[in-house]
Motif scaffolding. Structure first.
Motif, PDB file in Angstrom:
ATOM      1  N   ALA A 118       5.621   5.352   4.518  1.00 33.35           N
ATOM      2  CA  ALA A 118       5.863   5.728   5.904  1.00 33.35           C
ATOM      3  C   ALA A 118       7.058   4.898   6.456  1.00 33.35           C
ATOM      4  O   ALA A 118       7.499   4.960   7.563  1.00 33.35           O
ATOM      5  CB  ALA A 118       4.316   5.225   6.755  1.00 33.35           C
ATOM      6  N   LEU A 119       7.718   4.014   5.762  1.00 34.31           N
ATOM      7  CA  LEU A 119       8.607   3.356   6.093  1.00 34.31           C
ATOM      8  C   LEU A 119       9.976   3.493   5.487  1.00 34.31           C
ATOM      9  O   LEU A 119      10.175   3.997   4.225  1.00 34.31           O
ATOM     10  CB  LEU A 119       8.396   1.826   6.058  1.00 34.31           C
ATOM     11  CG  LEU A 119       7.192   1.347   6.548  1.00 34.31           C
ATOM     12  CD1 LEU A 119       6.820  -0.195   6.117  1.00 34.31           C
ATOM     13  CD2 LEU A 119       7.309   1.280   8.110  1.00 34.31           C
ATOM     14  N   ASN A 120      11.136   3.267   6.294  1.00 29.84           N
ATOM     15  CA  ASN A 120      12.539   3.232   5.694  1.00 29.84           C
ATOM     16  C   ASN A 120      12.764   1.865   5.568  1.00 29.84           C
ATOM     17  O   ASN A 120      12.692   0.940   6.492  1.00 29.84           O
ATOM     18  CB  ASN A 120      13.604   3.829   6.592  1.00 29.84           C
ATOM     19  CG  ASN A 120      13.550   5.490   6.317  1.00 29.84           C
ATOM     20  OD1 ASN A 120      13.209   5.869   5.446  1.00 29.84           O
ATOM     21  ND2 ASN A 120      13.659   6.112   7.597  1.00 29.84           N
ATOM     22  N   ILE A 121      12.958   1.267   4.235  1.00 29.12           N
ATOM     23  CA  ILE A 121      13.125  -0.120   4.187  1.00 29.12           C
ATOM     24  C   ILE A 121      14.491  -0.165   3.270  1.00 29.12           C
ATOM     25  O   ILE A 121      14.960   0.577   2.462  1.00 29.12           O
ATOM     26  CB  ILE A 121      11.994  -0.608   2.870  1.00 29.12           C
ATOM     27  CG1 ILE A 121      10.798  -0.375   3.602  1.00 29.12           C
ATOM     28  CG2 ILE A 121      12.427  -2.305   2.855  1.00 29.12           C
ATOM     29  CD1 ILE A 121       9.457  -0.486   2.659  1.00 29.12           C
ATOM     30  N   GLY A 122      15.224  -1.468   4.017  1.00 34.33           N
ATOM     31  CA  GLY A 122      16.624  -1.581   3.502  1.00 34.33           C
ATOM     32  C   GLY A 122      16.620  -3.085   3.239  1.00 34.33           C
ATOM     33  O   GLY A 122      15.930  -3.779   4.048  1.00 34.33           O
ATOM     34  N   GLY A 123      17.397  -3.559   2.641  1.00 42.07           N
ATOM     35  CA  GLY A 123      17.798  -4.923   2.430  1.00 42.07           C
ATOM     36  C   GLY A 123      18.965  -5.162   1.356  1.00 42.07           C
ATOM     37  O   GLY A 123      19.720  -4.517   0.923  1.00 42.07           O
ATOM     38  N   LYS A 124      19.059  -6.610   1.335  1.00 40.85           N
ATOM     39  CA  LYS A 124      20.066  -7.138   0.397  1.00 40.85           C
ATOM     40  C   LYS A 124      19.565  -8.345  -0.281  1.00 40.85           C
ATOM     41  O   LYS A 124      18.791  -9.357   0.424  1.00 40.85           O
ATOM     42  CB  LYS A 124      21.469  -7.358   0.896  1.00 40.85           C
ATOM     43  CG  LYS A 124      22.418  -7.814   0.240  1.00 40.85           C
ATOM     44  CD  LYS A 124      23.163  -6.930  -0.895  1.00 40.85           C
ATOM     45  CE  LYS A 124      23.940  -7.312  -2.087  1.00 40.85           C
ATOM     46  NZ  LYS A 124      23.038  -7.769  -3.120  1.00 40.85           N
ATOM     47  N   THR A 125      19.821  -8.654  -1.564  1.00 36.77           N
ATOM     48  CA  THR A 125      19.266  -9.817  -2.297  1.00 36.77           C
ATOM     49  C   THR A 125      20.470 -10.604  -2.512  1.00 36.77           C
ATOM     50  O   THR A 125      21.651 -10.214  -2.889  1.00 36.77           O
ATOM     51  CB  THR A 125      18.671  -9.372  -3.660  1.00 36.77           C
ATOM     52  OG1 THR A 125      19.536  -8.559  -4.488  1.00 36.77           O
ATOM     53  CG2 THR A 125      17.556  -8.361  -3.318  1.00 36.77           C
ATOM     54  N   GLY A 126      20.237 -11.804  -3.029  1.00 35.12           N
ATOM     55  CA  GLY A 126      21.308 -12.766  -3.474  1.00 35.12           C
ATOM     56  C   GLY A 126      20.704 -14.148  -4.080  1.00 35.12           C
ATOM     57  O   GLY A 126      19.550 -14.504  -3.511  1.00 35.12           O
ATOM     58  N   SER A 127      21.561 -14.430  -4.965  1.00 36.00           N
ATOM     59  CA  SER A 127      21.028 -15.868  -5.602  1.00 36.00           C
ATOM     60  C   SER A 127      22.245 -16.743  -6.225  1.00 36.00           C
ATOM     61  O   SER A 127      23.163 -15.934  -6.762  1.00 36.00           O
ATOM     62  CB  SER A 127      19.985 -15.607  -6.927  1.00 36.00           C
ATOM     63  OG  SER A 127      20.682 -14.711  -8.036  1.00 36.00           O
TER      64      SER A 127
ATOM     65  N   ALA B  66       1.006  -1.132  -0.137  1.00 37.26           N
ATOM     66  CA  ALA B  66       0.017  -0.007   0.041  1.00 37.26           C
ATOM     67  C   ALA B  66       1.009   1.211  -0.215  1.00 37.26           C
ATOM     68  O   ALA B  66       1.834   1.181   0.619  1.00 37.26           O
ATOM     69  CB  ALA B  66      -1.040   0.061   1.134  1.00 37.26           C
ATOM     70  N   ARG B  67       0.515   2.316  -0.721  1.00 40.04           N
ATOM     71  CA  ARG B  67       1.300   3.456  -0.822  1.00 40.04           C
ATOM     72  C   ARG B  67       1.468   3.979   0.308  1.00 40.04           C
ATOM     73  O   ARG B  67       2.646   4.654   0.692  1.00 40.04           O
ATOM     74  CB  ARG B  67       0.546   4.519  -1.882  1.00 40.04           C
ATOM     75  CG  ARG B  67       1.560   5.512  -2.064  1.00 40.04           C
ATOM     76  CD  ARG B  67       0.921   6.448  -3.329  1.00 40.04           C
ATOM     77  NE  ARG B  67       0.871   5.649  -4.598  1.00 40.04           N
ATOM     78  CZ  ARG B  67       1.658   5.385  -5.368  1.00 40.04           C
ATOM     79  NH1 ARG B  67       2.811   6.176  -5.256  1.00 40.04           N
ATOM     80  NH2 ARG B  67       1.556   4.874  -6.632  1.00 40.04           N
TER      81      ARG B  67
ATOM     82  N   MET C 136       5.266  -8.281   0.886  1.00 34.31           N
ATOM     83  CA  MET C 136       3.827  -8.509   1.226  1.00 34.31           C
ATOM     84  C   MET C 136       3.989  -8.515   3.022  1.00 34.31           C
ATOM     85  O   MET C 136       2.947  -8.113   3.476  1.00 34.31           O
ATOM     86  CB  MET C 136       3.414  -9.773   0.748  1.00 34.31           C
ATOM     87  CG  MET C 136       3.310  -9.446  -0.848  1.00 34.31           C
ATOM     88  SD  MET C 136       2.942 -11.086  -1.855  1.00 34.31           S
ATOM     89  CE  MET C 136       1.203 -11.495  -1.192  1.00 34.31           C
ATOM     90  N   ILE C 137       5.083  -9.320   3.358  1.00 32.61           N
ATOM     91  CA  ILE C 137       5.002  -9.562   4.840  1.00 32.61           C
ATOM     92  C   ILE C 137       5.254  -8.022   5.440  1.00 32.61           C
ATOM     93  O   ILE C 137       4.636  -7.741   6.475  1.00 32.61           O
ATOM     94  CB  ILE C 137       6.397 -10.298   5.121  1.00 32.61           C
ATOM     95  CG1 ILE C 137       5.986 -11.687   4.873  1.00 32.61           C
ATOM     96  CG2 ILE C 137       6.691 -10.266   6.830  1.00 32.61           C
ATOM     97  CD1 ILE C 137       7.035 -12.648   4.939  1.00 32.61           C
ATOM     98  N   ILE C 138       6.025  -7.192   5.079  1.00 27.08           N
ATOM     99  CA  ILE C 138       6.309  -5.953   5.571  1.00 27.08           C
ATOM    100  C   ILE C 138       4.895  -5.014   5.318  1.00 27.08           C
ATOM    101  O   ILE C 138       4.452  -4.279   6.506  1.00 27.08           O
ATOM    102  CB  ILE C 138       7.456  -5.072   4.685  1.00 27.08           C
ATOM    103  CG1 ILE C 138       8.633  -5.781   4.935  1.00 27.08           C
ATOM    104  CG2 ILE C 138       7.448  -3.727   5.287  1.00 27.08           C
ATOM    105  CD1 ILE C 138       9.881  -5.338   4.148  1.00 27.08           C
ATOM    106  N   ASN C 139       4.219  -5.206   4.297  1.00 31.31           N
ATOM    107  CA  ASN C 139       2.883  -4.577   4.156  1.00 31.31           C
ATOM    108  C   ASN C 139       2.022  -5.021   5.194  1.00 31.31           C
ATOM    109  O   ASN C 139       1.132  -4.262   5.969  1.00 31.31           O
ATOM    110  CB  ASN C 139       2.305  -4.768   2.739  1.00 31.31           C
ATOM    111  CG  ASN C 139       1.144  -3.984   2.475  1.00 31.31           C
ATOM    112  OD1 ASN C 139       1.245  -2.611   2.583  1.00 31.31           O
ATOM    113  ND2 ASN C 139       0.170  -4.748   2.071  1.00 31.31           N
ATOM    114  N   TYR C 140       1.861  -6.360   5.418  1.00 30.33           N
ATOM    115  CA  TYR C 140       0.993  -6.793   6.550  1.00 30.33           C
ATOM    116  C   TYR C 140       1.112  -6.335   7.876  1.00 30.33           C
ATOM    117  O   TYR C 140       0.499  -5.942   8.738  1.00 30.33           O
ATOM    118  CB  TYR C 140       0.989  -8.379   6.489  1.00 30.33           C
ATOM    119  CG  TYR C 140       0.295  -9.105   5.513  1.00 30.33           C
ATOM    120  CD1 TYR C 140      -0.857  -8.906   4.805  1.00 30.33           C
ATOM    121  CD2 TYR C 140       1.081 -10.231   4.738  1.00 30.33           C
ATOM    122  CE1 TYR C 140      -1.725  -9.357   3.681  1.00 30.33           C
ATOM    123  CE2 TYR C 140       0.379 -11.001   3.725  1.00 30.33           C
ATOM    124  CZ  TYR C 140      -0.796 -10.505   3.161  1.00 30.33           C
ATOM    125  OH  TYR C 140      -1.507 -11.253   2.069  1.00 30.33           O
TER     126      TYR C 140
END
Length: 439
Positions: free
Chosen positions: A366-375, A360-361, A426-430
Motif C-alpha cells: 500500500a506504500l511508496n517507500i524511498g530512502g538512502k543508506t550509508g555507512s 506486513a504484505r 518496522m517503524i514504517i510498518n507500525y
C-alpha cells in the motif's frame, strides 16, 4: 545455569545418601550406642547449676562440641557443607540492576503509540549509540523519536543537533542533485562502472576516451551506493555545482539558535578529494539527523528546505516552522531524487530489509517507500556509522506519509544491533498499521 547447578547438587546428595545406606551399615549400628553414651554422660540439672560455666556458652553446647561425631553425622554434615558451597558458587554476589523505565519522554511526544514502539525497539535491540526520528511531512512536525547512548535509552534527543556524524553515502544525494540540475544527466544516463562499488581507487576513476566497458544507470548507481560511478559524476559536474546543490540541501549553513549544528560539505576543486566528497567516502562531510529529515521532506514535498520542529523540544528542535534562505531545485530534479530513492528500496541497498520480511504484505504493497543508506567509520563517538533516511507514502492517499531517519553507531569490535534499514521497516510498518487501517 543456576538451576542446572542446583539440580546437580541435589543429584550428588541423593547418590551420597544411597551410598551411605548401602555401605554404612556398620556405622548405623553404632550410632545408637554412641548416642546412648552421650545421653548417659550428660550432667543433671543440679550438677549443671553448680558447675563453672562460661558466660558465652551453655554447658550442653560445650559437651556436644567436645564429643566426637559419628560417621553418619559426619556424612550428613559434609553433604550440608557441599550443598551450601554449590549454592554459594552459583548465587551472584550482587543482584542484577533492575532498569527503571522513565516514560515521561514517551508521553510528551506527538504520537505516543509510535514513540512507545521505538522505545521498545531500543531496549530490545540495544544499539550502542542511536537516534530514531519520525517527521510528518505535511506539517514538518516531529511526531516520534528515540535515542541511546552507551546502550542506554535517553530522555533527551541531543543527537538531533550533533554535527560530528559523517554523512557517508547520504552525500551522494548532493551529487545526483547537482548532476540533474546541470541538465547533463538523467536517471537513465549510463555511467562507467569499474571495480567494486564499496571501494574508491584512483584506477577506478580513469575512464578511457572511447570507453566500452561496463556501465550502470545513474539511478542504479545511487540506489546501489556505487562509489566509483558517483565519484566520476562529481568530477564531471565540478565542485561549484556540487556546493550549490549542497546549499539547497542545507549544508554549510548556520541555523537560528544553532539548531541544528552546522553540517559541513567542502569538496576541493579537483583531484581525488573531489571524488571522495562526491560519493561520501570521507569523514569531513558531516550531517545532523535533523537536517537529514529536512532533506527527505524537501524531496518528498518538492518544497524548499525547512528544519523539522517540535513544541516541547526547545534545545533540540525549533519551536515552530522557520523559513530558511535556501534555493529550490527544479521540478525535474525533485522528481529524479524521489525516483532514485524509491529505486534504493526496489533494486538497491535497502531492498533486503525494507520488504515483506519485516513488514506486513498489505502495508508494503500500500506504500511508496524511498530512502538512502550509508555507512562509514567515525570518531565522535568512535564506531561504525550506519544511516538510513527515507519516506513512506500511501499510494491511495499521498497526504498520509512519514519521514524516517535512523542513525546507529556500532562498536567496531563488539555487538551490532539490527540493521538501520530493518529498524526503519518496522517503524514504517507500525505507522502504516495504525494510520492506513485505523477504521
Amino acid at each position: 545455569m543456576r538451576n542446572r547447578c542446583i539440580a546437580a547438587a541435589v543429584f550428588i546428595i541423593f547418590c551420597t545418601l544411597i551410598g551411605s545406606c548401602i555401605f554404612g551399615g556398620e556405622s548405623d549400628t553404632q550410632a545408637p550406642v554412641a548416642s546412648t553414651a552421650v545421653s548417659t554422660s550428660l550432667p543433671t540439672a543440679d550438677s549443671a547449676e553448680n558447675a563453672p560455666v562460661d558466660s558465652a556458652e551453655k554447658p550442653v553446647n560445650a559437651l556436644q562440641a567436645s564429643a566426637p561425631l559419628t560417621k553418619a553425622e559426619e556424612q550428613v554434615e559434609n553433604i550440608a557443607n557441599t550443598q551450601a558451597t554449590i549454592i554459594a558458587a552459583v548465587t551472584p554476589e550482587t543482584q542484577p540492576e533492575i532498569e527503571v523505565i522513565d516514560s515521561a519522554h514517551i508521553k510528551n511526544q506527538k504520537d505516543v503509540f509510535l514513540a512507545e514502539k521505538i522505545d521498545i525497539m531500543l531496549r530490545r535491540f540495544k544499539p550502542l549509540h542511536s537516534v530514531m526520528l519520525v517527521v510528518e511531512p505535511k506539517t514538518n512536525e516531529i511526531i516520534a523519536w528515540g535515542e541511546t547512548k552507551d546502550g542506554k535509552v535517553q530522555n533527551d534527543p541531543d543527537y538531533f543537533v550533533k554535527n560530528t556524524f559523517p554523512a557517508a553515502s547520504l552525500a551522494k544525494t548532493i551529487t545526483i542533485a547537482a548532476a540533474m540540475e546541470s541538465n547533463r544527466y538523467s536517471l537513465n544516463t549510463p555511467i562507467p562502472d569499474q571495480g567494486a562499488h564499496h571501494t574508491l581507487y584512483k584506477r577506478q576513476l580513469r575512464v578511457a576516451e572511447n570507453y566500452t566497458g561496463p556501465t550502470i544507470e545513474l539511478q542504479d548507481a545511487y540506489a546501489k551506493s556505487a562509489n566509483p560511478p558517483l565519484a566520476i559524476i562529481g568530477m564531471n559536474v565540478g565542485a561549484s555545482r556540487l556546493k550549490s546543490a549542497a546549499k539547497n540541501l542545507g549544508y554549510n549553513m548556520n541555523f537560528p539558535s544553532g539548531i541544528p549544528g552546522r553540517s559541513n560539505y567542502n569538496p576541493p576543486d579537483t583531484g581525488y578529494g573531489l571524488a571522495e566528497a562526491s560519493c561520501g567516502f570521507t569523514e569531513s562531510t558531516t550531517l545532523t539527523p535533523l537536517l537529514a529529515a529536512a532533506q527527505v521532506r524537501s524531496i518528498l514535498t518538492k518544497k524548499p528546505l525547512e528544519i523539522p520542529w517540535a513544541a516541547n523540544l526547545p534545545q533540540f528542535a525549533p519551536k515552530n516552522r522557520i523559513a530558511l534562505d535556501v534555493g529550490k531545485f527544479s521540478e525535474n530534479t525533485y522528481y529524479g531524487l524521489r525516483e532514485a530513492m524509491i529505486r534504493s528500496i526496489t533494486n538497491g541497498t535497502a531492498r533486503k530489509h525494507i520488504s515483506t520480511r519485516n513488514m506486513a504484505r498489505k502495508n508494503f504493497n500500500a506504500l511508496n517507500i524511498g530512502g538512502k543508506t550509508g555507512s562509514l567509520d567515525g570518531h565522535d563517538p568512535y564506531g561504525r556509522y550506519e544511516w538510513f533516511m527515507g519516506f513512506a507514502q500511501a499510494k491511495e492517499d499521498p497526504s498520509k506519509a512519514i519521514v524516517v531517519v535512523i542513525l546507529q553507531i556500532h562498536d567496531l569490535q563488539g555487538f551490532r544491533s539490527q540493521p538501520a534499514c530493518q529498524v526503519a521497516a518496522m517503524i514504517i510498518n507500525y505507522w502504516a498499521h495504525k494510520t492506513l487501517w485505523s477504521n
